[in-house]
Design an enzyme around this catalytic site. Structure first.
Site, short mmCIF file in Angstrom:
data_model
loop_
_atom_site.label_atom_id
_atom_site.label_comp_id
_atom_site.label_asym_id
_atom_site.label_seq_id
_atom_site.Cartn_x
_atom_site.Cartn_y
_atom_site.Cartn_z
N LYS A 11 -18.59 -50.37 75.80
CA LYS A 11 -17.83 -50.03 74.60
C LYS A 11 -18.78 -49.46 73.53
CE LYS A 11 -14.67 -53.89 75.61
NZ LYS A 11 -13.98 -55.08 75.04
N TYR A 51 -5.47 -50.18 77.07
CA TYR A 51 -5.16 -51.59 76.75
C TYR A 51 -3.66 -51.87 76.67
CZ TYR A 51 -10.04 -52.96 75.82
OH TYR A 51 -11.37 -53.29 75.93
N ASN A 114 -17.58 -57.38 72.11
CA ASN A 114 -18.14 -57.99 73.33
C ASN A 114 -18.70 -56.97 74.33
OD1 ASN A 114 -15.76 -57.05 74.41
ND2 ASN A 114 -14.91 -59.05 74.92
N HIS A 117 -16.34 -53.66 79.13
CA HIS A 117 -15.04 -53.88 79.78
C HIS A 117 -15.22 -53.85 81.29
CE1 HIS A 117 -10.82 -53.44 80.90
NE2 HIS A 117 -11.26 -52.56 81.78
N GLU A 128 -7.04 -48.20 86.15
CA GLU A 128 -8.04 -47.81 85.15
C GLU A 128 -8.93 -46.67 85.66
OE1 GLU A 128 -8.08 -52.18 82.97
OE2 GLU A 128 -9.84 -51.58 84.12
P1 DAT Z 1 -11.48 -58.89 78.90
O1 DAT Z 1 -12.13 -57.74 78.16
O2 DAT Z 1 -12.46 -60.01 79.16
O3 DAT Z 1 -10.75 -58.45 80.14
P2 DAT Z 1 -8.85 -59.14 77.66
O4 DAT Z 1 -8.38 -58.15 78.66
O5 DAT Z 1 -8.08 -60.41 77.50
O6 DAT Z 1 -10.39 -59.54 77.91
O7 DAT Z 1 -8.90 -58.46 76.22
C1 DAT Z 1 -9.40 -57.15 76.08
C2 DAT Z 1 -10.30 -57.09 74.87
O8 DAT Z 1 -9.55 -57.43 73.71
C3 DAT Z 1 -11.45 -58.10 74.87
O9 DAT Z 1 -12.57 -57.64 75.61
C4 DAT Z 1 -11.76 -58.21 73.42
C5 DAT Z 1 -10.39 -58.11 72.78
N1 DAT Z 1 -9.82 -59.42 72.52
C6 DAT Z 1 -9.34 -60.30 73.44
N2 DAT Z 1 -8.90 -61.41 72.86
C7 DAT Z 1 -9.12 -61.25 71.53
C8 DAT Z 1 -8.89 -62.06 70.38
N3 DAT Z 1 -8.35 -63.27 70.48
N4 DAT Z 1 -9.26 -61.55 69.17
C9 DAT Z 1 -9.81 -60.32 69.06
N5 DAT Z 1 -10.05 -59.51 70.10
C10 DAT Z 1 -9.71 -59.97 71.32
MG MG Z 2 -9.03 -57.34 80.40
#
Ligand code: DAT
Ligand code: MG
Length: 151
Positions: A11, A51, A114, A117, A128
């Site tokens: 990212k 997303y 973080n 992805h 994706e």
């Molecule tokens: P991942 O990236 O581990 O697959 P995810 O698909 O649940 O996680 O969410 C996508 C992204 O969204 C994640 O990398 C960071 C953001 N995100 C997830 N939960 C969040 C939260 N509670 N607050 C803010 N950003 C969040």
């Molecule tokens: Mg995810």
């Protein structure tokens, strides 16, 4: 297990922090094969597509603004079990909960930044890869190391 492919993206925070080589190196040295790679700034609309599963979440808008805020390094990696193990290399979504030794554990502090992805399953990996890459961008070749990695 059989060969599979996953979509991995560094990212904008990971790119800006100079973590490209560090992250690519972790997948490379593990023994996975790089099949596609490109640096692009996704539009907000594109980020929303990527997303789409999270569109009801309160952080969706900020997340899409962030993903489209700068260059993203989009990649496809191939190998046995790479979808699940790639997630293992990445670590838990919230870096406060990611183990040391994982990418997020070692380089990130908060969930909104973080740095990486990774597809979370075979279906999302397929979707994706198709969203981010055209078929001709996926490079088919034999890795010279394959026989030493898989026997
Ligand atoms: P991942 O990236 O581990 O697959 P995810 O698909 O649940 O996680 O969410 C996508 C992204 O969204 C994640 O990398 C960071 C953001 N995100 C997830 N939960 C969040 C939260 N509670 N607050 C803010 N950003 C969040
Ligand atoms: Mg995810």
């Amino acid at each position: 297990a059989e060969m599979e492919r996953t979509f991995i993206a560094i990212k904008p925070d990971g790119v800006q922090r100079g973590l490209i080589s560090e992250i690519v190196s972790r997948f490379e040295r593990k023994g996975y094969k790089l099949v596609a790679i490109k640096l692009i700034v996704p539009s907000k609309e594109f980020a929303q597509k990527h997303y789409h599963d999270l569109k009801e979440r309160p952080f969706f808008n900020g997340l899409c603004d962030f993903l489209s805020s700068g260059p993203v390094l989009a990649m496809v990696w191939e190998g046995e079990g790479v979808i699940k193990y790639g997630r293992k290399l990445i670590g838990a979504t919230d870096p406060q909960k990611s183990e040391p030794g994982t990418i997020r554990g070692d380089f990130a502090v908060v969930v909104g930044r973080n740095i990486i992805h990774g597809s979370d399953g075979p279906e999302t990996a397929k979707d994706e890869i198709a969203l981010w890459f055209e078929p001709k961008e996926l490079v088919s070749y034999t890795s010279n190391a394959e026989k030493w990695i898989y026997g």
